[in-house]
Design a protein around this motif. Structure first.
Motif, PDB file in Angstrom:
ATOM      1  N   LEU A 178      -0.606   9.720  32.007  1.00  0.00           N
ATOM      2  CA  LEU A 178      -0.843   9.533  33.201  1.00  0.00           C
ATOM      3  C   LEU A 178       0.499   8.349  34.115  1.00  0.00           C
ATOM      4  O   LEU A 178       0.673   9.241  35.805  1.00  0.00           O
ATOM      5  N   ALA A 179       1.322   7.546  33.761  1.00  0.00           N
ATOM      6  CA  ALA A 179       1.869   7.053  34.537  1.00  0.00           C
ATOM      7  C   ALA A 179       3.169   7.831  35.278  1.00  0.00           C
ATOM      8  O   ALA A 179       4.289   7.488  36.060  1.00  0.00           O
ATOM      9  N   ASP A 180       3.916   8.786  34.049  1.00  0.00           N
ATOM     10  CA  ASP A 180       4.444   9.680  33.689  1.00  0.00           C
ATOM     11  C   ASP A 180       4.580  10.481  35.215  1.00  0.00           C
ATOM     12  O   ASP A 180       5.405  10.344  36.131  1.00  0.00           O
ATOM     13  N   LEU A 181       2.961  10.647  35.321  1.00  0.00           N
ATOM     14  CA  LEU A 181       3.004  12.412  35.893  1.00  0.00           C
ATOM     15  C   LEU A 181       3.213  11.400  37.664  1.00  0.00           C
ATOM     16  O   LEU A 181       3.831  12.093  38.712  1.00  0.00           O
ATOM     17  N   VAL A 182       2.258  10.150  37.750  1.00  0.00           N
ATOM     18  CA  VAL A 182       2.449   8.919  39.004  1.00  0.00           C
ATOM     19  C   VAL A 182       4.065   8.776  38.720  1.00  0.00           C
ATOM     20  O   VAL A 182       4.597   9.074  40.440  1.00  0.00           O
ATOM     21  N   ALA A 183       4.623   8.262  37.952  1.00  0.00           N
ATOM     22  CA  ALA A 183       6.287   7.944  38.372  1.00  0.00           C
ATOM     23  C   ALA A 183       7.022   8.734  38.158  1.00  0.00           C
ATOM     24  O   ALA A 183       8.485   8.996  39.836  1.00  0.00           O
ATOM     25  N   ASN A 184       6.646  10.761  38.241  1.00  0.00           N
ATOM     26  CA  ASN A 184       7.817  11.614  39.068  1.00  0.00           C
ATOM     27  C   ASN A 184       7.412  12.645  39.998  1.00  0.00           C
ATOM     28  O   ASN A 184       7.878  13.502  39.102  1.00  0.00           O
ATOM     29  N   GLU A 189      -0.165   1.936  37.792  1.00  0.00           N
ATOM     30  CA  GLU A 189      -0.010   1.508  38.739  1.00  0.00           C
ATOM     31  C   GLU A 189       0.195   1.588  40.217  1.00  0.00           C
ATOM     32  O   GLU A 189       0.527   2.629  40.394  1.00  0.00           O
ATOM     33  N   GLY A 190      -0.881   1.006  40.837  1.00  0.00           N
ATOM     34  CA  GLY A 190      -1.773   1.591  42.640  1.00  0.00           C
ATOM     35  C   GLY A 190      -2.265   2.473  42.483  1.00  0.00           C
ATOM     36  O   GLY A 190      -2.997   3.130  43.583  1.00  0.00           O
ATOM     37  N   TRP A 191      -2.987   2.652  41.558  1.00  0.00           N
ATOM     38  CA  TRP A 191      -3.554   4.054  41.671  1.00  0.00           C
ATOM     39  C   TRP A 191      -4.874   3.392  40.274  1.00  0.00           C
ATOM     40  O   TRP A 191      -5.267   1.689  40.134  1.00  0.00           O
ATOM     41  N   GLU A 192      -6.301   4.612  40.898  1.00  0.00           N
ATOM     42  CA  GLU A 192      -7.185   3.184  39.934  1.00  0.00           C
ATOM     43  C   GLU A 192      -8.423   4.549  39.828  1.00  0.00           C
ATOM     44  O   GLU A 192      -8.582   5.503  40.831  1.00  0.00           O
ATOM     45  N   ILE A 193      -8.688   4.116  38.911  1.00  0.00           N
ATOM     46  CA  ILE A 193     -10.310   5.479  38.673  1.00  0.00           C
ATOM     47  C   ILE A 193     -11.506   4.193  39.332  1.00  0.00           C
ATOM     48  O   ILE A 193     -12.026   3.400  39.250  1.00  0.00           O
ATOM     49  N   THR A 194     -11.437   5.836  39.787  1.00  0.00           N
ATOM     50  CA  THR A 194     -12.517   5.671  41.142  1.00  0.00           C
ATOM     51  C   THR A 194     -14.029   5.686  41.109  1.00  0.00           C
ATOM     52  O   THR A 194     -14.557   5.725  41.006  1.00  0.00           O
ATOM     53  N   GLN A 195     -14.544   6.965  40.111  1.00  0.00           N
ATOM     54  CA  GLN A 195     -15.115   7.014  39.592  1.00  0.00           C
ATOM     55  C   GLN A 195     -15.318   7.548  37.980  1.00  0.00           C
ATOM     56  O   GLN A 195     -13.750   8.127  37.488  1.00  0.00           O
ATOM     57  N   SER A 196     -15.942   8.175  36.787  1.00  0.00           N
ATOM     58  CA  SER A 196     -16.406   8.227  35.900  1.00  0.00           C
ATOM     59  C   SER A 196     -17.006   8.544  35.776  1.00  0.00           C
ATOM     60  O   SER A 196     -18.455   7.850  35.739  1.00  0.00           O
ATOM     61  N   ARG A 197     -17.363   9.599  34.783  1.00  0.00           N
ATOM     62  CA  ARG A 197     -19.233   9.982  34.703  1.00  0.00           C
ATOM     63  C   ARG A 197     -19.031  10.696  33.125  1.00  0.00           C
ATOM     64  O   ARG A 197     -17.806  10.951  32.415  1.00  0.00           O
ATOM     65  N   ALA A 198     -19.944   9.941  32.215  1.00  0.00           N
ATOM     66  CA  ALA A 198     -20.541  10.989  30.703  1.00  0.00           C
ATOM     67  C   ALA A 198     -21.260  11.863  30.588  1.00  0.00           C
ATOM     68  O   ALA A 198     -22.207  12.095  31.852  1.00  0.00           O
ATOM     69  N   TYR A 199     -21.042  13.489  29.943  1.00  0.00           N
ATOM     70  CA  TYR A 199     -21.362  14.321  30.122  1.00  0.00           C
ATOM     71  C   TYR A 199     -21.735  14.912  28.496  1.00  0.00           C
ATOM     72  O   TYR A 199     -20.722  15.538  28.128  1.00  0.00           O
ATOM     73  N   GLY A 200     -22.615  13.725  27.649  1.00  0.00           N
ATOM     74  CA  GLY A 200     -22.506  14.096  26.259  1.00  0.00           C
ATOM     75  C   GLY A 200     -21.538  13.512  25.400  1.00  0.00           C
ATOM     76  O   GLY A 200     -21.373  12.283  25.885  1.00  0.00           O
ATOM     77  N   GLU A 201     -20.988  14.779  25.069  1.00  0.00           N
ATOM     78  CA  GLU A 201     -19.316  13.429  24.693  1.00  0.00           C
ATOM     79  C   GLU A 201     -18.449  13.748  25.236  1.00  0.00           C
ATOM     80  O   GLU A 201     -17.355  13.512  24.804  1.00  0.00           O
ATOM     81  N   THR A 202     -18.388  14.256  25.849  1.00  0.00           N
ATOM     82  CA  THR A 202     -17.578  14.198  27.421  1.00  0.00           C
ATOM     83  C   THR A 202     -17.228  13.193  27.897  1.00  0.00           C
ATOM     84  O   THR A 202     -18.682  12.841  29.538  1.00  0.00           O
ATOM     85  N   ALA A 203     -16.274  12.166  28.958  1.00  0.00           N
ATOM     86  CA  ALA A 203     -16.142  11.153  30.134  1.00  0.00           C
ATOM     87  C   ALA A 203     -15.227  12.470  31.111  1.00  0.00           C
ATOM     88  O   ALA A 203     -14.626  12.161  30.320  1.00  0.00           O
ATOM     89  N   VAL A 204     -15.660  12.134  31.809  1.00  0.00           N
ATOM     90  CA  VAL A 204     -14.559  12.569  33.185  1.00  0.00           C
ATOM     91  C   VAL A 204     -14.318  10.779  34.085  1.00  0.00           C
ATOM     92  O   VAL A 204     -14.914  10.183  34.396  1.00  0.00           O
TER      93      VAL A 204
END
Length: 187
Positions: A129-135, A159-174
Motif C-alpha cells: 500500500l505504501a509503495d503504491l502511494v509513494a510511487n 501516510e496521508g491516506w485512510e481506511i474510509t470504510q471496511s466491510r466483512a462478508y463471511g471469511e472476507t474483509a474489504v
C-alpha cells in the motif's frame, strides 16, 4: 461470460462480495471512465467487472503465468465481443504486484484492486500500500479496494491516506482506502 479459473493457486472473489464491492464503487461514481489496476488479478474478475461498469482501461497484474494466460484469453474473447469499443484498453502483466508497486508509475490509476492470497502477510500488505502511494500508482482522488481474510490483522493506510470504510462478508474483509482529504467527499 464464465471466467476461466486456474486449477489451483487462486481464490476467486465470491459473487456476493463482488456484487457488494461494485455496488459500493458504483454508488461513488468512481468507475466511469476510470483507469483500473487489478493486482493479484487471479481470474481477472474484478478488473473485467470494472470494464463492464464503465472503466476505460484495465491493467491486470498476476504473477502466476497460467492464471495470467487465462486472464489474457478472457480479454481476447471480450475484445471480439460487439460491446468492446475502440476506447477500451486492457492488458495483462505477468509480474509480482510488489515489484510493480516498488517501481515508479507512468501515470496514476483511479481504482486499484488488491486481492492477495489470504496468506499474504499484513506487513507485506502495508508495504505494498505504501509503495503504491509513494510511487504514484494511485491518483490522489482514487480509491484502493483491498480484500483480505477477515481473520487477518487490519491493514494500515499509507501516510496521508485512510481506511474510509471496511466491510466483512463471511471469511472476507474489504477495505476502502482513500487520500485523507478526499475520504469525506466520497461518502
Amino acid at each position: 461470460m464464465a471466467l476461466a479459473t486456474p486449477k489451483q493457486g487462486t481464490r476467486p472473489t465470491t459473487d456476493r462480495t463482488k456484487e457488494a464491492i461494485f455496488s459500493h464503487l458504483d454508488s461513488w461514481g468512481v468507475l466511469d471512465d476510470a483507469r483500473v489496476l487489478d493486482l493479484f488479478a487471479g481470474t481477472g474478475a474484478l478488473g473485467i467487472e470494472a470494464l463492464s461498469r464503465g472503466a476505460r482501461e484495465l491493467v491486470a497484474v498476476e504473477a502466476s503465468k497460467p492464471a495470467a494466460a487465462l486472464v489474457a484469453g478472457t480479454l481476447k474473447q471480450l475484445k471480439r465481443n460487439r460491446s468492446w469499443t475502440a476506447e477500451l484498453r486492457a492488458r495483462v502483466l505477468v509480474r509480482k504486484a510488489e515489484a510493480l508497486a516498488a517501481a515508479t508509475a507512468d501515470a496514476p490509476y483511479d481504482v486499484v484492486f488488491i486481492d492477495p492470497p489470504y496468506a499474504f502477510e499484513t506487513e507485506a500488505c502495508n508495504r505494498l500500500l505504501a509503495d503504491l502511494v509513494a510511487n504514484g500508482w494511485v491518483d490522489a482522488r482514487g480509491v484502493i479496494m483491498l480484500e483480505r481474510s477477515a481473520r487477518s490483522d487490519d491493514p494500515t493506510a499509507p501516510e496521508g491516506w485512510e481506511i474510509t470504510q471496511s466491510r466483512a462478508y463471511g471469511e472476507t474483509a474489504v477495505f476502502y482506502i482513500e487520500a485523507a482529504e478526499n475520504g469525506e467527499d466520497a461518502i
